[in-house]
Design an enzyme around this catalytic site. Structure first.
Site, PDB file in Angstrom:
ATOM      1  N   ARG A  15       0.911  -1.228   0.132  1.00  0.00           N
ATOM      2  CA  ARG A  15       0.104  -0.082   0.008  1.00  0.00           C
ATOM      3  C   ARG A  15       0.882   1.286  -0.135  1.00  0.00           C
ATOM      4  O   ARG A  15       0.550   2.238  -0.446  1.00  0.00           O
ATOM      5  CB  ARG A  15      -0.963   0.186   1.115  1.00  0.00           C
ATOM      6  CG  ARG A  15      -1.563   1.239   1.148  1.00  0.00           C
ATOM      7  CD  ARG A  15      -2.998   1.290   2.222  1.00  0.00           C
ATOM      8  NE  ARG A  15      -3.116   0.434   3.076  1.00  0.00           N
ATOM      9  CZ  ARG A  15      -2.260   0.590   4.259  1.00  0.00           C
ATOM     10  NH1 ARG A  15      -1.580   1.480   4.462  1.00  0.00           N
ATOM     11  NH2 ARG A  15      -2.403  -0.367   5.403  1.00  0.00           N
ATOM     12  N   TYR A  32     -16.168  16.443 -15.840  1.00  0.00           N
ATOM     13  CA  TYR A  32     -16.597  15.021 -15.934  1.00  0.00           C
ATOM     14  C   TYR A  32     -17.730  14.498 -14.931  1.00  0.00           C
ATOM     15  O   TYR A  32     -17.825  15.059 -13.543  1.00  0.00           O
ATOM     16  CB  TYR A  32     -15.430  14.149 -15.674  1.00  0.00           C
ATOM     17  CG  TYR A  32     -15.692  12.672 -15.521  1.00  0.00           C
ATOM     18  CD1 TYR A  32     -15.931  11.816 -16.801  1.00  0.00           C
ATOM     19  CD2 TYR A  32     -15.393  12.108 -14.224  1.00  0.00           C
ATOM     20  CE1 TYR A  32     -16.100  10.661 -16.529  1.00  0.00           C
ATOM     21  CE2 TYR A  32     -15.421  10.635 -14.276  1.00  0.00           C
ATOM     22  CZ  TYR A  32     -15.936  10.136 -15.379  1.00  0.00           C
ATOM     23  OH  TYR A  32     -16.099   8.812 -15.194  1.00  0.00           O
ATOM     24  N   ASP A  42      -7.117  18.193 -14.910  1.00  0.00           N
ATOM     25  CA  ASP A  42      -7.584  16.901 -15.399  1.00  0.00           C
ATOM     26  C   ASP A  42      -7.091  16.798 -16.779  1.00  0.00           C
ATOM     27  O   ASP A  42      -7.866  17.402 -17.635  1.00  0.00           O
ATOM     28  CB  ASP A  42      -8.908  16.370 -15.167  1.00  0.00           C
ATOM     29  CG  ASP A  42      -9.482  14.977 -15.706  1.00  0.00           C
ATOM     30  OD1 ASP A  42      -8.826  14.326 -16.664  1.00  0.00           O
ATOM     31  OD2 ASP A  42     -10.424  14.644 -15.030  1.00  0.00           O
ATOM     32  N   LYS A  58      -8.105   5.582 -19.944  1.00  0.00           N
ATOM     33  CA  LYS A  58      -8.275   6.115 -21.082  1.00  0.00           C
ATOM     34  C   LYS A  58      -6.966   5.908 -22.114  1.00  0.00           C
ATOM     35  O   LYS A  58      -6.732   4.835 -22.360  1.00  0.00           O
ATOM     36  CB  LYS A  58      -8.951   7.477 -21.156  1.00  0.00           C
ATOM     37  CG  LYS A  58     -10.041   7.984 -20.077  1.00  0.00           C
ATOM     38  CD  LYS A  58     -11.191   6.935 -20.188  1.00  0.00           C
ATOM     39  CE  LYS A  58     -12.113   7.070 -19.039  1.00  0.00           C
ATOM     40  NZ  LYS A  58     -12.541   8.290 -18.356  1.00  0.00           N
TER      41      LYS A  58
HETATM   42  C1  LIG Z   1     -13.142   8.640 -17.034  1.00  0.00           C
HETATM   43  C2  LIG Z   1     -12.594   9.967 -16.431  1.00  0.00           C
HETATM   44  C3  LIG Z   1     -12.589  10.322 -15.023  1.00  0.00           C
HETATM   45  C4  LIG Z   1     -12.740   9.008 -14.070  1.00  0.00           C
HETATM   46  O1  LIG Z   1     -11.695   7.917 -14.257  1.00  0.00           O
HETATM   47  P1  LIG Z   1     -11.929   6.367 -14.110  1.00  0.00           P
HETATM   48  O2  LIG Z   1     -10.736   5.939 -14.199  1.00  0.00           O
HETATM   49  O3  LIG Z   1     -13.085   6.164 -14.767  1.00  0.00           O
HETATM   50  O4  LIG Z   1     -12.237   6.618 -12.312  1.00  0.00           O
HETATM   51  C5  LIG Z   1     -11.919  11.323 -14.647  1.00  0.00           C
HETATM   52  N1  LIG Z   1     -11.943  12.361 -15.485  1.00  0.00           N
HETATM   53  C6  LIG Z   1     -12.230  12.214 -17.003  1.00  0.00           C
HETATM   54  C7  LIG Z   1     -12.047  13.613 -17.879  1.00  0.00           C
HETATM   55  C8  LIG Z   1     -12.509  11.208 -17.545  1.00  0.00           C
HETATM   56  O5  LIG Z   1     -12.690  10.991 -18.725  1.00  0.00           O
END
Ligand SMILES: *Cc1c(COP(=O)(O)O)cnc(C)c1O
Length: 396
Positions: free
Chosen positions: A45, A97, A169, A194
């Site tokens: 962890r 998001y 982000d 992604k």
């Molecule tokens: C998918 C996404 C998230 C969240 O990510 P997870 O891996 O699904 O928890 C946050 N910000 C953006 C812009 C996203 O497309």
């Protein structure tokens, strides 16, 4: 050094065996020679050699100092929010998001952390909204799903004057197209689920800072709350990063062609792609990003859920699924899928109308992608009046 060479060089060869692929240290604990005497690892962890390599690689890729890997993008967001205290206020991009919206408004509101949404595409709106309680500015650029671009450099300058942290982000741009720390942001974050993962087979989140103080605080919270990335999943992301640059460049080249095709179609009401001159943030995008990315959104002339459903169930190459950034093209209807946790009125007023469709343009041949969208659009009805309106004025 060329960026792709630098990325490949940043992934170390195992000093113990010479293994080219990073070893997966599938262990929860480590033998200690005496209490507290160890080789830098005592419990997974807190630290794991495979995760550590990923954290170092992403830190380099974002031109930062300290990287952290989490079990999902939302776990990463959650860790950043935990820097705040009761009474603090967050200023966030209005097209946030859906999952981040839910986290801020239904989980953290209970702890007295408030969030104010502003249209951050105009930095003046940010200046005006700042109060003495504002401690964090939350940007996504480009946003999900409307591809709004905020001027990260200008907003970071404003934030610095008020001692406010800026977190970006960077999921949609990827570190290849945009490096927010270079533009003055304090924290950059990814849903590595992604583009960084890139194969729709793993969930992961990454955070990078270039301040040791902030890095240590986040590391403390990560260890204290436990949302860490598993060794195997860390390995999957490391492996994917080897091809990240080639993948995102091909994704973006395909997306540009797809967007230019969509621009000619009368069934479409509004088209959102920052690589088109008609996009209101086209200039900021060109200045700030190497390429506009590969997410495209559009609404339909007949702006209903039924029409959107007709479209998303007619495509074959574009698969109907949540998520984005994988090799295979995906599409979704945010109103009924990714953004259903946002109240309808708020959703529509921010531009996410009922028929909005979001494409994640994959790595198939662009001509095949276009033909697939063409046959699905051909199934929608348009009036003669609509047919006359395929000029740019209609497009946002
Ligand atoms: C998918 C996404 C998230 C969240 O990510 P997870 O891996 O699904 O928890 C946050 N910000 C953006 C812009 C996203 O497309």
């Amino acid at each position: 050094m060329n960026e792709l060479t630098a990325i490949l060089e940043s992934i170390p060869i195992d000093p113990l065996t010479g293994a080219l692929a990073v070893p997966i240290y599938q262990t929860s604990t480590y033998r200690q020679e005496a209490p507290g005497v160890n080789k830098g690892f005592d419990y997974t962890r807190t630290n794991n050699p495979t995760r550590k390599i990923l954290e170092d690689v992403i830190a380099k890729l974002e031109n930062g100092k300290n990287g952290l890997a989490f079990a999902s993008g939302l776990a990463a967001i959650d860790c950043v929010v935990k820097l705040l205290e009761t009474g603090d206020e967050v200023l966030a991009v209005d097209d946030i998001y859906g999952g981040a919206y839910r986290l801020f408004t239904t989980v953290y509101n209970k702890f007295g952390i408030t969030i104010k949404f502003v249209d951050t595409t105009n930095p003046e709106n940010v200046s005006k909204a700042i109060t003495p309680k504002t401690k964090l500015i939350w940007l996504e650029s480009p946003t999900n799903p409307l591809l709004k671009i905020s001027d990260i450099q200008k907003i970071s300058e404003i934030a610095k004057k008020h001692n406010i942290l800026v977190c970006v982000d960077n999921t949609f741009a990827s570190p290849i197209f945009q490096k927010p720390l270079n533009l003055g942001a304090d924290i950059v974050l990814h849903s590595a689920t992604k583009y960084l993962g890139g194969h729709t087979d793993v969930l992961a989140g990454l955070v990078v800072t270039n301040s040791d103080e902030l890095g240590e605080k986040l590391k403390y919270i990560q260890n204290a709350t436990g949302g860490v990335l598993a060794p195997f999943d860390s390995w999957l992301i490391i492996r994917s990063i080897e091809t990240l640059k080639i993948r995102v460049e091909q994704h973006a080249a395909n997306a540009q062609k797809v967007a230019e095709f969509l621009q000619t179609r009368p069934e479409i009401k509004k088209l959102y792609y920052p690589g088109l001159k008609s996009h209101p943030n086209y200039d900021v995008c060109r200045r700030q990003q190497k390429l506009p990315g590969s997410i495209i959104s559009f609404s339909l002339k007949e702006d209903t859920e039924e029409n959107a459903v007709r479209f998303v169930t007619s495509t074959k190459i574009f698969k109907l699924a949540e998520s984005l950034g994988g090799a295979k093209s995906l599409l979704c209807n945010p109103a009924t899928m990714t953004h259903k946790s946002i109240p309808r009125e708020r959703r529509i007023s921010s531009g996410v109308t009922d028929s909005l469709i979001r494409l994640s343009v994959g790595l198939e041949d662009a001509e095949d992608q276009i033909n697939d969208l063409k046959q699905a659009l051909d199934k929608l009805s348009v009036t003669d009046a609509d047919k006359k309106h395929t000029n740019h004025e209609l497009y946002v």
